[in-house]
Design a protein around this motif. Structure first.
Motif, PDB file in Angstrom:
ATOM      1  N   PRO A  20       0.913  -1.337  -0.075  1.00 50.69           N
ATOM      2  CA  PRO A  20      -0.008  -0.129  -0.008  1.00 50.69           C
ATOM      3  C   PRO A  20       0.796   1.352   0.020  1.00 50.69           C
ATOM      4  O   PRO A  20       0.391   2.362  -0.457  1.00 50.69           O
ATOM      5  N   ALA A  21       2.080   1.293   0.651  1.00 54.16           N
ATOM      6  CA  ALA A  21       2.721   2.556   0.705  1.00 54.16           C
ATOM      7  C   ALA A  21       3.289   2.970  -0.787  1.00 54.16           C
ATOM      8  O   ALA A  21       3.347   4.187  -1.075  1.00 54.16           O
ATOM      9  N   ALA A  22       3.387   2.009  -1.657  1.00 51.97           N
ATOM     10  CA  ALA A  22       3.622   2.199  -3.058  1.00 51.97           C
ATOM     11  C   ALA A  22       2.701   3.270  -3.630  1.00 51.97           C
ATOM     12  O   ALA A  22       3.172   3.986  -4.540  1.00 51.97           O
ATOM     13  N   ARG A  29     -10.604   1.869  -1.626  1.00 53.76           N
ATOM     14  CA  ARG A  29     -11.090   2.047  -0.398  1.00 53.76           C
ATOM     15  C   ARG A  29      -9.931   3.033   0.319  1.00 53.76           C
ATOM     16  O   ARG A  29      -9.065   2.910   0.042  1.00 53.76           O
ATOM     17  N   THR A  30     -10.770   3.690   1.367  1.00 50.21           N
ATOM     18  CA  THR A  30      -9.804   4.678   2.385  1.00 50.21           C
ATOM     19  C   THR A  30      -8.431   3.818   2.935  1.00 50.21           C
ATOM     20  O   THR A  30      -7.603   4.620   3.357  1.00 50.21           O
ATOM     21  N   GLY A  31      -8.578   2.690   3.176  1.00 47.20           N
ATOM     22  CA  GLY A  31      -7.707   1.859   3.573  1.00 47.20           C
ATOM     23  C   GLY A  31      -6.341   1.794   2.748  1.00 47.20           C
ATOM     24  O   GLY A  31      -5.288   1.743   3.385  1.00 47.20           O
ATOM     25  N   TYR A  32      -6.429   2.012   1.658  1.00 45.90           N
ATOM     26  CA  TYR A  32      -5.268   2.254   0.610  1.00 45.90           C
ATOM     27  C   TYR A  32      -4.768   3.522   0.851  1.00 45.90           C
ATOM     28  O   TYR A  32      -3.688   4.086   0.368  1.00 45.90           O
ATOM     29  N   ASN A  33      -5.603   4.609   1.318  1.00 46.52           N
ATOM     30  CA  ASN A  33      -5.304   6.028   1.147  1.00 46.52           C
ATOM     31  C   ASN A  33      -4.103   6.263   2.285  1.00 46.52           C
ATOM     32  O   ASN A  33      -4.416   6.085   3.401  1.00 46.52           O
ATOM     33  N   MET A  63       1.513   8.761  -6.096  1.00 45.23           N
ATOM     34  CA  MET A  63       0.912   9.572  -6.094  1.00 45.23           C
ATOM     35  C   MET A  63       1.426  11.106  -6.099  1.00 45.23           C
ATOM     36  O   MET A  63       0.864  12.057  -6.377  1.00 45.23           O
ATOM     37  N   LYS A  64       2.747  10.767  -6.489  1.00 46.83           N
ATOM     38  CA  LYS A  64       3.808  12.082  -6.519  1.00 46.83           C
ATOM     39  C   LYS A  64       3.518  12.629  -7.823  1.00 46.83           C
ATOM     40  O   LYS A  64       3.995  13.744  -8.394  1.00 46.83           O
ATOM     41  N   ASN A  65       3.216  11.614  -8.978  1.00 44.99           N
ATOM     42  CA  ASN A  65       2.947  12.252 -10.173  1.00 44.99           C
ATOM     43  C   ASN A  65       1.688  12.698 -10.410  1.00 44.99           C
ATOM     44  O   ASN A  65       0.543  12.059 -10.090  1.00 44.99           O
ATOM     45  N   PRO A  66       1.537  13.902 -10.717  1.00 45.94           N
ATOM     46  CA  PRO A  66       0.164  14.721 -10.709  1.00 45.94           C
ATOM     47  C   PRO A  66      -0.733  14.126 -11.710  1.00 45.94           C
ATOM     48  O   PRO A  66      -1.928  13.875 -11.233  1.00 45.94           O
TER      49      PRO A  66
END
Length: 583
Positions: A553-555, A579-583, A560-563
Motif C-alpha cells: 500500500p505504501a507504493a 477504499r480509504t484503507g489504501y489512502n 501519487m507524486k506524479n500529478p
C-alpha cells in the motif's frame, strides 16, 4: 470514356436549341441513366423535348416524375400543364399552370402564357362538321386510312391511331388537335376526297410545343422555347416590304457592331466613349442589353445614381418589350450592386431579392446573403453604446436582486447588444439563466464570457455550477481545474475556497451511491458505468499500480507524486474502487 450526366445534359440542351428533339430526348435519357441520384431538372428537360416532339404522354410521364422528385419547383408544373394541354386535357393543364403560378408568386410567364392559350382554346368556335364527325364512327376507318397512300404512314404511330379512335368518343377534341397536329388535316382531306398539297406545311406551329417551357437551367434552350411561344401567340404575319425588312436587319447589325465597339472601349477603361457607343446601339435597336452595358460603364465611372437610373429604364423598357426575364434579373442585380457601393444595404437587399424573383442564380443569392450579414453587422455596430450598456447592467442587477429572473435576462441581453465585447454581460445573464433552470444556455453564455476574457474566473465558476446541475460532473471538474489555475495566477487564489467546495460537490454527486448499504461489488459495477473510471481501469499502467498497491500500500503514496497518476487515483478513491484503507 462515358460522359457525366451534366455533359449529356449540355449536349441535350444543344440538340433542343437546334430543334432536333429526338436527339435531345436520347441525350437527356442518357443523362438520367448515369445520374447518381434522381434529378428533377433532367426529367423536366426531357419532358420539354417530348412535348416539342408531340409525344405528349411521354412528356406527361416525365413531368409527373419531375414533380414527384421536387414538388416545390414551379417549372415542373409548367411541364405538366404543357403535356396535359397537348393531350387535350384542358382542365388538368389549367390546374397545373395555376399551381406553377402559386409557387412562383404569379411571376411565371410560361405558366401565364399557357393559361392564355387554354382560354383561347376553350373559347374557340366548334369546327364546322360537314359530316366529318360521322366519318370517325366508321368501323372500317383505320383500315381505310392504312390503305390510303397519303395517310398509311400515319397509321404506324400507335399514339396517332389512339387519337383517331378517341374522336369516336369525343369528336370535340378535334378542334384542339387540328391546331397542334398537321397530320389530322391530311386525314380529314383524305376522308373528304380532297387533294391537298401537303408538301408545304401551312398549319400553325404546335401550340403545345409553344406552351412547354424550355430546359430550366439553360439559356440557349430557354431562348429557343421563347421563340416558339412568340410564334404561337403573335398575330398572323402580314406581308411586308422586303426593303423594310432589310432596313430593320441592318439596324440590328449596326447596333450590335456599336455594342462590340463599346465593349472594347469598356475593357480599355474608356468609359465615356463606351457609353456613346451603347447609346448609339440603343438608338438603332431597342435591346435592353445595351442599357445594361451602359450602366456597367457608368458604374465603373463611380456615377452610381446615373447607373441606377439607366437600369430602371432598362427594367421599364424590358417589361414593355417583353424582354427575357433573365436580362431583367440582371438589371435588378446591377441596381443592387450600385446601392451596395453607395452603402445603402437595405435597398441593395431589396433589389437582389427582385433579381432572384425574376431568375434565381447562385451568384446573386450569395450576394444577397452576404449583404444581409453585412447589414446585420452594421446595425449591431451602430447599436453599441457603452453608457446605455452600463444602464442595462445596473437595471439587470436590480431585477436579479429582486428575484425577477426573466427581466434580469432581458436587461442583460440589452447590455450584451450595447457592449458585445464586455464579458460581464454574458456572465451576468448566465447567472440569471441558471436561476431559470436554463443551464445549457447558461453554459453557452459562460463560454462567450471566457472567450471575451479568458481570465474571468467568475465565468468559469458559473459554468461549472451549471455543468454540475445537469450532471456533467467530469466536465465540471475540468472547468474547475481551469478556474483554479486562473484564480491562482490572476487573483492570488481569492476564489480557492469556493472552487474547492464545488470540486467536492461535483466529486461526491458524481459517485454518490443510491443507497447507503452497497456491497463492494455493487460499488464497482456502478463506478464502471462512468466512462472516465472505465478508461482508468483499462489503462495498463494503472492496472499495474493497483496490483502493486494490493501487496504494498505504501507504493501507492509514491505513485501519487506524479500529478497525472494522482488525479486518476483520486477519481478511483472518490468512486469507491480504492477504499480509504489504501489512502
Amino acid at each position: 470514356m462515358s460522359l457525366t450526366a451534366d455533359e449529356y445534359k449540355q449536349q441535350g440542351n444543344a440538340a433542343f436549341t437546334s430543334k432536333d428533339f429526338n436527339k435531345a430526348i436520347e441525350l437527356f435519357t442518357k443523362a438520367i441513366e448515369v445520374s447518381p441520384t434522381p434529378n428533377h431538372v433532367l426529367y423536366s428537360n426531357r419532358s420539354a423535348a417530348y412535348t416539342s416532339a408531340k409525344q405528349f404522354q411521354e412528356a406527361l410521364n416525365d413531368a409527373t416524375e419531375c414533380v414527384k422528385i421536387n414538388p416545390t419547383w414551379s417549372k415542373g408544373y409548367n411541364r405538366l400543364g404543357a403535356a396535359e394541354f397537348g393531350l387535350g386535357n384542358l382542365e388538368e393543364a389549367e390546374k397545373n399552370y395555376k399551381e406553377a403560378l402559386k409557387l412562383d408568386n404569379n411571376n411565371n410567364k410560361a405558366a401565364q402564357d399557357g393559361l392564355d392559350q387554354i382560354e383561347r382554346a376553350k373559347n374557340a368556335p366548334p369546327p364546322n362538321d360537314f359530316g366529318l364527325t360521322s366519318m370517325f364512327t366508321d368501323p372500317n376507318l383505320i383500315d381505310k386510312l392504312k390503305a390510303n397512300p397519303k395517310t398509311k404512314d400515319f397509321m404506324n404511330d400507335p399514339v396517332f391511331v389512339g387519337k383517331i379512335l378517341g374522336y369516336q368518343k369525343n369528336p370535340a377534341s378535334m378542334t384542339q388537335d387540328m391546331m397542334t397536329d398537321p397530320r389530322l388535316m391530311t386525314v380529314l382531306a383524305a376522308l373528304m376526297g380532297i387533294d391537298l398539297n401537303m408538301g408545304q406545311d401551312s398549319t400553325p406551329p404546335s401550340a403545345a410545343a409553344a406552351a412547354a417551357p424550355a430546359p430550366a437551367d439553360e439559356a440557349s434552350a430557354e431562348s429557343a422555347q421563347t421563340n416558339q411561344q412568340e410564334e404561337t401567340t403573335a398575330p398572323e404575319p402580314m406581308e411586308v416590304d422586303e426593303k423594310e425588312e432589310d432596313k430593320e436587319s441592318n439596324s440590328k447589325l449596326e447596333a450590335d457592331e456599336a455594342k462590340v465597339e463599346g465593349n472594347k472601349l469598356y475593357k480599355a477603361h474608356k468609359f465615356d466613349e463606351a457609353i456613346e457607343q451603347y447609346n448609339k446601339a440603343w438608338a438603332l435597336n431597342k435591346d435592353i442589353t445595351y442599357l445594361n452595358n451602359r450602366s456597367a460603364a457608368e458604374f465603373e465611372k463611380g456615377d452610381f445614381e446615373t447607373a441606377i437610373a439607366t437600369l430602371n429604364e432598362a427594367v421599364d423598357q424590358g417589361r414593355e418589350l417583353r424582354a427575357d426575364y433573365k436580362i431583367i434579373a440582371k438589371s435588378f442585380a446591377r441596381i443592387g450592386n450600385a446601392y451596395h457601393k453607395k452603402g445603402d444595404l437595405k435597398k441593395s437587399i431589396d433589389y437582389y431579392q427582385k433579381s432572384l424573383t425574376e431568375h434565381r442564380t447562385a451568384d446573386i443569392l450569395t450576394k444577397l446573403r452576404n449583404c444581409e450579414k453585412e447589414l446585420k453587422k452594421q446595425e449591431a455596430e451602430q447599436y453599441i453604446d457603452p453608457e446605455k450598456a452600463e444602464e442595462a447592467r445596473l437595471e439587470g442587477k436590480e431585477y436579479f436582486t429582486k428575484g425577477d429572473w426573466p427581466n434580469a435576462v432581458k436587461a442583460y441581453s440589452e447590455m450584451i447588444k450595447r457592449a458585445p465585447e464586455d464579458a460581464r454581460g454574458y456572465s451576468n445573464r448566465a447567472a440569471a439563466l441558471s436561476k431559470l433552470m436554463s443551464f445549457p444556455e447558461a453554459i453557452k453564455d459562460c463560454d462567450n464570457a471566457i472567450k471575451k476574457d479568458p481570465n474571468f474566473v467568475r465565468a468559469y465558476i458559473r459554468k461549472a455550477t451549471a455543468q454540475i446541475a445537469i450532471k456533467e460532473y467530469a466536465n465540471a471538474l475540468d472547468t474547475l481545474e481551469e478556474a483554479k489555475s486562473k484564480d491562482s495566477s490572476v487573483n492570488n487564489g481569492a476564489n480557492s475556497n469556493e472552487i474547492m467546495r464545488l470540486q467536492m460537490k461535483a466529486t461526491q454527486e458524481r459517485f454518490q451511491a443510491p443507497t447507503g448499504n452497497e456491497t463492494p461489488e455493487e460499488t464497482y459495477k456502478r463506478a464502471m458505468q462512468d466512462p472516465e473510471v472505465a478508461a482508468i481501469m483499462q489503462d495498463p499502467v494503472m492496472q499495474s499500480i493497483l496490483q502493486q498497491a494490493q501487496t504494498n500500500p505504501a507504493a501507492l503514496q509514491e505513485h501519487m507524486k506524479n500529478p497525472e497518476i494522482s488525479k486518476k487515483i483520486q477519481i478511483l478513491i472518490a468512486a469507491g474502487i480504492i477504499r480509504t484503507g489504501y489512502n
